[in-house]
Design an enzyme around this catalytic site. Structure first.
Site, PDB file in Angstrom:
ATOM      1  N   LYS A 145     -11.447  -4.779  -6.964  1.00  0.00           N
ATOM      2  CA  LYS A 145     -12.488  -3.749  -6.945  1.00  0.00           C
ATOM      3  C   LYS A 145     -12.608  -3.210  -8.366  1.00  0.00           C
ATOM      4  O   LYS A 145     -11.610  -3.044  -9.074  1.00  0.00           O
ATOM      5  CB  LYS A 145     -12.024  -2.622  -6.005  1.00  0.00           C
ATOM      6  CG  LYS A 145     -13.088  -1.592  -5.689  1.00  0.00           C
ATOM      7  CD  LYS A 145     -12.462  -0.355  -5.083  1.00  0.00           C
ATOM      8  CE  LYS A 145     -12.144  -0.415  -3.619  1.00  0.00           C
ATOM      9  NZ  LYS A 145     -13.280  -0.585  -2.721  1.00  0.00           N
ATOM     10  N   ASP A 191       0.861  -1.186   0.000  1.00  0.00           N
ATOM     11  CA  ASP A 191       0.000   0.000   0.000  1.00  0.00           C
ATOM     12  C   ASP A 191       0.901   1.242   0.000  1.00  0.00           C
ATOM     13  O   ASP A 191       2.047   1.187   0.414  1.00  0.00           O
ATOM     14  CB  ASP A 191      -0.923   0.033   1.224  1.00  0.00           C
ATOM     15  CG  ASP A 191      -2.152   0.912   0.986  1.00  0.00           C
ATOM     16  OD1 ASP A 191      -3.249   0.356   0.795  1.00  0.00           O
ATOM     17  OD2 ASP A 191      -2.004   2.161   0.957  1.00  0.00           O
ATOM     18  N   ASP A 226      -7.916  -4.293  -3.589  1.00  0.00           N
ATOM     19  CA  ASP A 226      -8.986  -3.378  -3.158  1.00  0.00           C
ATOM     20  C   ASP A 226      -8.501  -1.940  -3.387  1.00  0.00           C
ATOM     21  O   ASP A 226      -8.993  -1.005  -2.778  1.00  0.00           O
ATOM     22  CB  ASP A 226      -9.282  -3.636  -1.665  1.00  0.00           C
ATOM     23  CG  ASP A 226     -10.617  -3.068  -1.207  1.00  0.00           C
ATOM     24  OD1 ASP A 226     -11.473  -2.777  -2.064  1.00  0.00           O
ATOM     25  OD2 ASP A 226     -10.800  -2.898   0.012  1.00  0.00           O
TER      26      ASP A 226
HETATM   27  C1  LIG Z   1     -10.272   0.772   0.186  1.00  0.00           C
HETATM   28  S1  LIG Z   1      -8.645   0.868   0.765  1.00  0.00           S
HETATM   29  C2  LIG Z   1      -8.211  -0.811   1.039  1.00  0.00           C
HETATM   30  C3  LIG Z   1      -8.825  -1.409   2.287  1.00  0.00           C
HETATM   31  C4  LIG Z   1      -8.243  -2.770   2.590  1.00  0.00           C
HETATM   32  N1  LIG Z   1      -8.693  -3.776   1.660  1.00  0.00           N
HETATM   33  C5  LIG Z   1      -8.593  -3.252   3.973  1.00  0.00           C
HETATM   34  O1  LIG Z   1      -9.216  -4.289   4.087  1.00  0.00           O
HETATM   35  O2  LIG Z   1      -8.199  -2.614   4.948  1.00  0.00           O
HETATM   36  C6  LIG Z   1      -7.764   1.270  -0.719  1.00  0.00           C
HETATM   37  C7  LIG Z   1      -6.262   1.372  -0.549  1.00  0.00           C
HETATM   38  O3  LIG Z   1      -5.644   1.411  -1.847  1.00  0.00           O
HETATM   39  C8  LIG Z   1      -4.418   2.085  -1.693  1.00  0.00           C
HETATM   40  N2  LIG Z   1      -3.840   2.450  -2.984  1.00  0.00           N
HETATM   41  C9  LIG Z   1      -4.341   3.307  -3.903  1.00  0.00           C
HETATM   42  N3  LIG Z   1      -3.516   3.424  -4.944  1.00  0.00           N
HETATM   43  C10 LIG Z   1      -2.454   2.604  -4.704  1.00  0.00           C
HETATM   44  C11 LIG Z   1      -1.260   2.300  -5.419  1.00  0.00           C
HETATM   45  N4  LIG Z   1      -0.995   2.862  -6.594  1.00  0.00           N
HETATM   46  N5  LIG Z   1      -0.382   1.430  -4.864  1.00  0.00           N
HETATM   47  C12 LIG Z   1      -0.651   0.866  -3.660  1.00  0.00           C
HETATM   48  N6  LIG Z   1      -1.769   1.117  -2.934  1.00  0.00           N
HETATM   49  C13 LIG Z   1      -2.659   1.986  -3.446  1.00  0.00           C
HETATM   50  C14 LIG Z   1      -4.789   3.275  -0.806  1.00  0.00           C
HETATM   51  O4  LIG Z   1      -3.651   3.826  -0.184  1.00  0.00           O
HETATM   52  C15 LIG Z   1      -5.786   2.640   0.180  1.00  0.00           C
HETATM   53  O5  LIG Z   1      -5.162   2.309   1.395  1.00  0.00           O
END
Ligand SMILES: C[S@@+](CC[C@H](N)C(=O)[O-])C[C@H]1O[C@@H](n2cnc3c(N)ncnc32)[C@H](O)[C@@H]1O
Length: 203
Positions: free
Chosen positions: A159, A79, A119
């Site tokens: 997602k 993340d 996600d």
């Molecule tokens: C909806 S949250 C995920 C929740 C997680 N599945 C949980 O159960 O706690 C979406 C996550 O995607 C991450 N994210 C977005 N773009 C990203 C990228 N390019 N690389 C890594 N993580 C990313 C965000 O930082 C965020 O923490």
């Protein structure tokens, strides 16, 4: 002013949400855990001993669920945000879009994996179309990575937002996998454009 109003509404909604309450009672870091649980109940994507990559893992409820409910899983999560450690899983803080992050994941496993789950979502800008395009690109990036890193019978879960990139993602998934399903878990908020794509068996 507008941002302030949105965050007040968000706090109000969180207080009322049964899944937020349940996640607190059950010790999970986020209500997102119930989406994975519902996907898993329907499609049986997790098993003991699986190698799993969790993309966009923070704050970590999907990783928690995997480690707590399934024995001997080898789990890597990535993340942009740092998160508290989870069991013996391996964590990368970084941008999945960068080649260096993908190399780290590949070097960690040194073999193909059973499940790539994503996600990943961008921080909402307030512009729903823009959010769905950028999140769609993350989904495509994850799909292409999964194509190279999954075992023949592996699973890909991501997602996906209903929007302009939806058709393109589904048709690329169908060209890559033998089975492709779209599912909106009951715990996914009704007003959200979010669904999940669940793919199985590489072509
Ligand atoms: C909806 S949250 C995920 C929740 C997680 N599945 C949980 O159960 O706690 C979406 C996550 O995607 C991450 N994210 C977005 N773009 C990203 C990228 N390019 N690389 C890594 N993580 C990313 C965000 O930082 C965020 O923490």
């Amino acid at each position: 002013m507008k941002k302030n109003k949105i965050s007040k509404e968000w706090i109000k909604r969180q207080r009322k949400d049964i899944y937020v309450k349940k996640s607190k009672l059950e010790g999970f870091r986020s209500r997102a855990v119930y989406k994975l649980q519902e996907i898993n109940n329907k499609y049986k994507i997790l098993k003991n001993g699986f190698s799993v990559i969790d993309l966009g893992a923070a704050p970590g409820s999907w990783s928690q669920f995997t480690i707590e409910k399934y024995k001997n899983c080898k789990l890597l999560s990535i993340d942009l945000e740092e998160m508290e450690p989870i069991g013996n899983s391996f964590q990368i803080v970084g941008d999945f879009n960068k080649e260096s992050s993908k190399e780290k994941i590949i070097n960690y496993f040194k073999h193909k994996v059973d499940l790539v789950m994503s996600d990943m979502a961008v921080n909402t800008t307030g512009n729903k179309n823009l959010d769905s395009v950028v999140t769609g690109e993350l989904c495509l990036e994850a799909l292409r990575f999964a194509k190279d890193q999954l075992k023949q019978n592996g699973f890909f879960v991501s997602k996906i937002f209903m929007g302009s990139t939806f058709k393109e993602i589904v048709s690329e998934a169908k060209l890559t996998f033998r089975e492709t399903n779209i599912y909106k878990p009951p715990s996914s908020r009704k007003e959200s454009k979010e669904s999940f794509i669940i793919c199985k068996k590489l072509r």
